[in-house]
Scaffold this active site. Structure first.
Site, PDB file in Angstrom:
ATOM      1  N   HIS A  11      11.336   1.558   2.378  1.00  0.00           N
ATOM      2  CA  HIS A  11      12.066   1.821   3.343  1.00  0.00           C
ATOM      3  C   HIS A  11      13.450   1.128   3.341  1.00  0.00           C
ATOM      4  CE1 HIS A  11      13.677   3.095   7.299  1.00  0.00           C
ATOM      5  NE2 HIS A  11      13.393   1.952   7.973  1.00  0.00           N
ATOM      6  N   GLY A  21      -0.615  -5.160   4.183  1.00  0.00           N
ATOM      7  CA  GLY A  21      -0.876  -4.682   5.362  1.00  0.00           C
ATOM      8  C   GLY A  21      -1.334  -3.007   5.077  1.00  0.00           C
ATOM      9  N   SER A  22      -0.750  -2.369   6.010  1.00  0.00           N
ATOM     10  CA  SER A  22      -0.818  -0.679   5.853  1.00  0.00           C
ATOM     11  C   SER A  22      -0.493  -0.098   4.628  1.00  0.00           C
ATOM     12  CB  SER A  22      -0.040   0.230   6.898  1.00  0.00           C
ATOM     13  OG  SER A  22      -0.143   1.354   6.717  1.00  0.00           O
ATOM     14  N   GLN A  72      11.472  -9.206   5.945  1.00  0.00           N
ATOM     15  CA  GLN A  72      11.918  -9.165   4.486  1.00  0.00           C
ATOM     16  C   GLN A  72      13.030  -9.843   4.132  1.00  0.00           C
ATOM     17  OE1 GLN A  72      12.600  -5.007   3.479  1.00  0.00           O
ATOM     18  NE2 GLN A  72      10.634  -4.255   3.767  1.00  0.00           N
TER      19      GLN A  72
END
Length: 356
Positions: free
Chosen positions: A112, A31-32, A91
């Protein structure tokens, strides 16, 4: 590093990309952040495999971009570095799939720190656990790299089992373009807690509520929706751009004296001691794990509160007014549409990061 800062900042000269020369990097998610990391790594000469579920709609996109694609488990089995770039909420399940394939000396890489800091993922003691977190949406990470520029990032080491965790993380940061701009050293705890606080109290929650409150105050007082939108939302970008480019002082220097005096004498009546107390309470909820437990429980319950609040936000009057006005702007048709970053199923949307 300069004497003005207590944290270490690393650049290209501080990173040895040769540490990845004989390594395979698995990027889980496309994705991003995932697509940007994978493409930048590949363009830097790194052997990359993208890990996606068999049913993932992103498989074809990754292959069209010239990348090798496998399941997450297969990708992890082949890799020396596994970059876990699916959403925070996905996750732990993905980690369960790949955990048997992580070998001693491998690196588990994050963008993150949520799941490590709040113990949702507990890697084996013989695996390096690191973070390289670009401070930008993925499409800008990719665009900056292609333009020969860099995206600032964060570096953290949670576990150094090999003695080379930091060096390998810096090599990864260089390969995706972050050390071109500068990588700031931090910790998983600091990154996670400041990121969550910033999103909730300022960047997303605080700003959105301030804009809506200002808009509603003007409309309720009889002013037009259009003027309220321009004054409380549209011009926000102009002010933030000034702060981004030169700090708050540069913003004050760029606005009129009337605006500066009004802001300096009235701003703390809006963000007053009561607002600061609320910010302190929000920070405490982040620090003691209350927010993390609440968010984990919300997802386990299929997001009832999230869905209700999101629906209410999307139906706010300012959204409809904004849609109508933006469609009338002279640049509306000519402006290039931004790359779609809505694929939450495959990637952590980094806030402003990042993020999640």
């Amino acid at each position: 590093m300069t004497d003005d800062f207590t944290t270490e900042i690393y650049y290209d000269a501080d990173a040895d990309e040769s540490l990845l020369e004989n390594a395979t990097v698995a990027v889980l998610g496309y994705g991003s952040q995932g697509h940007a990391h994978a493409q930048n790594l590949a363009d830097s000469g790194v052997d990359v495999v993208v890990g996606l579920r068999e049913e993932s709609s992103s498989r074809s996109a990754a292959r069209q971009d010239g990348l090798d694609v496998a399941t997450p488990a297969e990708a992890a089995a082949r890799a020396d570095v596994v970059s876990l770039l699916v959403p925070d909420t996905a996750q732990p399940a993905v980690y369960e799939e790949i955990e048997p394939h992580l070998e001693p000396g491998d690196t588990l890489q994050f963008a993150h720190g949520f799941n490590i800091h709040y113990n949702q993922i507990r890697p084996a003691a013989d695996v390096d656990v690191t973070m390289i977190a670009p401070k930008s949406p993925g499409h800008l990470v990719r665009r900056n790299y292609e333009n020969g520029e860099g995206t600032p990032g964060l570096l953290a080491v949670y576990r150094d089992a090999t003695g080379e965790a930091k060096e390998r993380a810096l090599a990864y940061g260089k390969a995706i373009g972050c050390t071109r701009a500068g990588v700031v050293e931090t910790t998983f705890r600091e990154e996670t807690e400041t990121d969550l606080f910033g999103e909730q109290a300022v960047l997303c929650g605080g700003i959105a509520e301030l804009i809506k409150a200002g808009y509603e105050t003007l409309v309720d007082a009889g002013y037009s929706e259009e003027m309220a939108y321009f004054e409380c939302l549209n011009e926000m970008k102009l002010i933030v751009d000034l702060m981004y480019e030169g700090g708050i002082g540069a913003m004050w220097d760029s606005v009129s004296d009337t605006a500066e005096y009004g802001g300096l004498t009235r701003g703390d009546r809006v963000v007053d001691d009561h607002a600061r107390e609320n910010m302190e309470a929000i920070l405490e909820e982040v620090q003691n794990g209350d927010f993390a437990r609440e968010w984990i429980t919300e997802n386990q319950a299929n997001r009832p509160v999230y869905t209700q609040l999101k629906d209410a936000e999307e139906s706010h009057e300012i959204e409809a007014v904004g849609d109508r006005l933006r469609a009338l702007f002279a640049w509306a048709d000519a402006e290039e549409a931004p790359e779609d970053e809505s694929n939450e199923n495959e990637d952590d949307r980094t806030h402003v990061r990042a993020d999640d």
